[in-house]
Scaffold this active site. Structure first.
Site, PDB file in Angstrom:
ATOM      1  N   GLU A 171       0.797  -1.228   0.000  1.00  0.00           N
ATOM      2  CA  GLU A 171       0.000   0.000   0.000  1.00  0.00           C
ATOM      3  C   GLU A 171       0.832   1.283   0.000  1.00  0.00           C
ATOM      4  O   GLU A 171       0.828   2.043   0.984  1.00  0.00           O
ATOM      5  CB  GLU A 171      -0.965  -0.001   1.199  1.00  0.00           C
ATOM      6  N   GLU A 356      -5.390  -8.613   0.728  1.00  0.00           N
ATOM      7  CA  GLU A 356      -6.074  -8.283   1.993  1.00  0.00           C
ATOM      8  C   GLU A 356      -7.544  -8.013   1.703  1.00  0.00           C
ATOM      9  O   GLU A 356      -7.877  -7.337   0.716  1.00  0.00           O
ATOM     10  CB  GLU A 356      -5.514  -6.996   2.631  1.00  0.00           C
TER      11      GLU A 356
HETATM   12  O1  IFM Z   1      -4.354  -3.087   9.124  1.00  0.00           O
HETATM   13  C1  IFM Z   1      -4.278  -2.581   7.832  1.00  0.00           C
HETATM   14  C2  IFM Z   1      -3.102  -3.174   7.091  1.00  0.00           C
HETATM   15  O2  IFM Z   1      -1.907  -2.944   7.754  1.00  0.00           O
HETATM   16  C3  IFM Z   1      -2.997  -2.547   5.715  1.00  0.00           C
HETATM   17  N1  IFM Z   1      -4.239  -2.625   5.012  1.00  0.00           N
HETATM   18  C4  IFM Z   1      -5.438  -2.223   5.689  1.00  0.00           C
HETATM   19  C5  IFM Z   1      -5.540  -2.893   7.055  1.00  0.00           C
HETATM   20  C6  IFM Z   1      -6.825  -2.446   7.778  1.00  0.00           C
HETATM   21  O3  IFM Z   1      -6.816  -1.061   7.943  1.00  0.00           O
END
Ligand code: IFM
Length: 452
Positions: A171, A356
């Site tokens: 990210e 994710e």
């Molecule tokens: O916890 C975070 C993760 O570190 C990165 N992506 C989003 C998740 C939820 O906010």
């Protein structure tokens, strides 16, 4: 409530990978043990009121000590893969050489995963920059991109044999824009121009690391992970449609277009030149846009945008009655499908992994049970959204639930719980939530289907 897919779904075949994900700073703790250096998140947490309840990462889930138990948990969920990140300040010392104790920690984890027949998806940077590099300008300093390349070289030489898939960054949007422009994340800077320059250096670092990875880990898959939310206009008014376009451009296209096409979105040059990084050197875009084997996508929610004279867009709530999560994010599986299908039309994409996807719920442990019905529904609906996207022609190879266990949720501290496993932070006791059991049963069921 359970998680189910249509019987003929491609996502039930053995080649589709299911996993759970975590990140180093969010779970490890032990932030000054065995020579680990200070990271920007350690420093950020020390500043009053930057993180809810002034929580910090000093203990987190104590994974540094409890990793064996955690691997057993991962195994008990029946997943194919585990996505973790390496803490740069744990493995590289101030003088730029490897810290053998830090390396040993990951070697042990990766070996145990290998022995358990669990594939390893490793991210090299999930936001924990060594503080001494931040002191020299962090991601605003081009030199940090070369430091990342050096770190990549050293650590991948050591861990090459244990890893199936390497992602350079998790990210970049959050690391650069939340960290250097909006100040919500470490290092907490708030200069409008900083975010895009930090983003450029992160993308450059990704590109500089690629040839190193190709050389050091020729048998592994190599890629990067982007987060994307689907943007909508708050109304059909032309100005709100413009707001939607700018949100999509600045949050999503700004990161994917350089990787896929070697350019920042051209619209910025005319409409919002202040969002074009000021320092791009000749050759940078070629470095950034080298081929990758996969693109990781993290998806959680969608947003609605109204035109704003100075900021181009402002976030508004959906006017429809919709469901929100405990962190205030709208639940929108249809938007996930749309996002995936649109990206596939826009770009000649490499294979995708959903690296994710998950939900924060106000979980409570009562008599040994966490009854997180909302999370089960969320997982069911989003896994089915992925399935629909595959049916529409998108090449998606895997899905990782965020997260294996409750953990340090950045500026929200420990107040938000995203795990399939509940953590009692007083005792460090782990309890598999109903959603964890539903995910496990879904995977067991999948195994039965293809054994028949
Ligand atoms: O916890 C975070 C993760 O570190 C990165 N992506 C989003 C998740 C939820 O906010």
């Amino acid at each position: 409530m359970s998680i189910k897919l249509p019987q003929d779904s491609h996502m039930l075949t053995p080649s589709f990978i299911y996993g759970v994900a975590t990140a180093a700073f969010q779970i490890e703790g032990a932030n000054n043990i065995d020579g680990r250096l200070e990271s920007i998140w350690d420093r950020f947490c020390q500043q009053p009121n930057k993180v809810k309840n002034n929580d910090d990462g000093s203990i987190a889930c104590d994974h540094y000590n409890l990793w064996q138990e955690d691997i057993q948990l991962i195994q008990s969920l029946g997943v194919d893969a585990y996505r973790l990140s390496i803490s740069w300040p744990r493995v590289i010392q101030q003088d730029g050489t490897l810290n053998p104790l830090g390396v040993r920690f990951y070697e042990q984890i990766l070996t145990a995963l290998r022995n358990a027949n669990i594939k390893t998806f490793v991210t090299l940077y999930h936001w924990d920059l060594p503080q001494h590099l931040e002191d020299k300008g962090g991601w605003l300093n081009r030199e940090t991109s070369y430091k990342f390349r050096d770190y990549t070289h050293l650590i991948t030489t050591e861990l090459a044999e244990y890893v199936d898939s390497w992602a350079t960054f998790n990210e970049p949007f959050c690391a650069a824009i939340l960290g250097y422009e909006l100040g919500i994340h470490a290092p907490g800077l708030t200069e409008p121009k900083y975010g895009r320059q930090a983003a450029h250096h992160i993308l450059l670092a990704h590109g500089l690391a690629l040839p190193i990875l190709r050389q050091n880990v020729p048998n592994a898959q190599i890629g990067i992970v982007l987060n994307m939310n689907k943007s909508y206009a708050a109304s059909a008014k032309a100005e709100d449609l413009f707001a939607e376009l700018m949100r999509e451009t600045l949050d999503n296209q700004f990161f994917i277009e350089p990787l896929m096409k070697g350019q920042y979105p051209q619209i910025l040059n005319t409409v919002a030149p202040e969002y074009v990084p000021a320092m791009i050197l000749e050759g940078d875009m070629e470095i950034i846009s080298q081929p990758i084997d996969f693109l990781g996508l993290n998806y959680y929610t969608c947003n609605h945008n109204k035109f704003h004279t100075s900021n181009l867009f402002s976030n508004v709530k959906n006017t429809q009655e919709v469901e929100y999560t405990d962190i205030g994010w709208e639940i929108a599986p249809h938007a996930f499908e749309e996002l995936l299908v649109n990206l596939n039309k826009q770009y000649d994409l490499p294979p995708l992994y959903i690296t994710e996807n998950g939900v924060a719920c106000a979980d409570t442990l009562i008599n040994g049970v966490v009854d997180d019905e909302q999370r089960i529904r969320y997982l069911h609906d989003h896994i089915n959204a992925v399935n629909n996207a595959i049916d529409a022609g998108v090449d998606i190879r895997g899905y990782f639930a965020w997260s294996l266990m409750d953990n340090f949720e950045w500026a929200e501290g420990y107040s938000k719980r995203f795990g399939l496993v509940y953590i009692d932070y007083q005792t460090q006791k782990r309890t598999i939530k109903r959603s964890g059991k539903a995910y496990r049963d879904f995977l067991l069921n999948r195994n039965h289907i293809h054994q028949q």
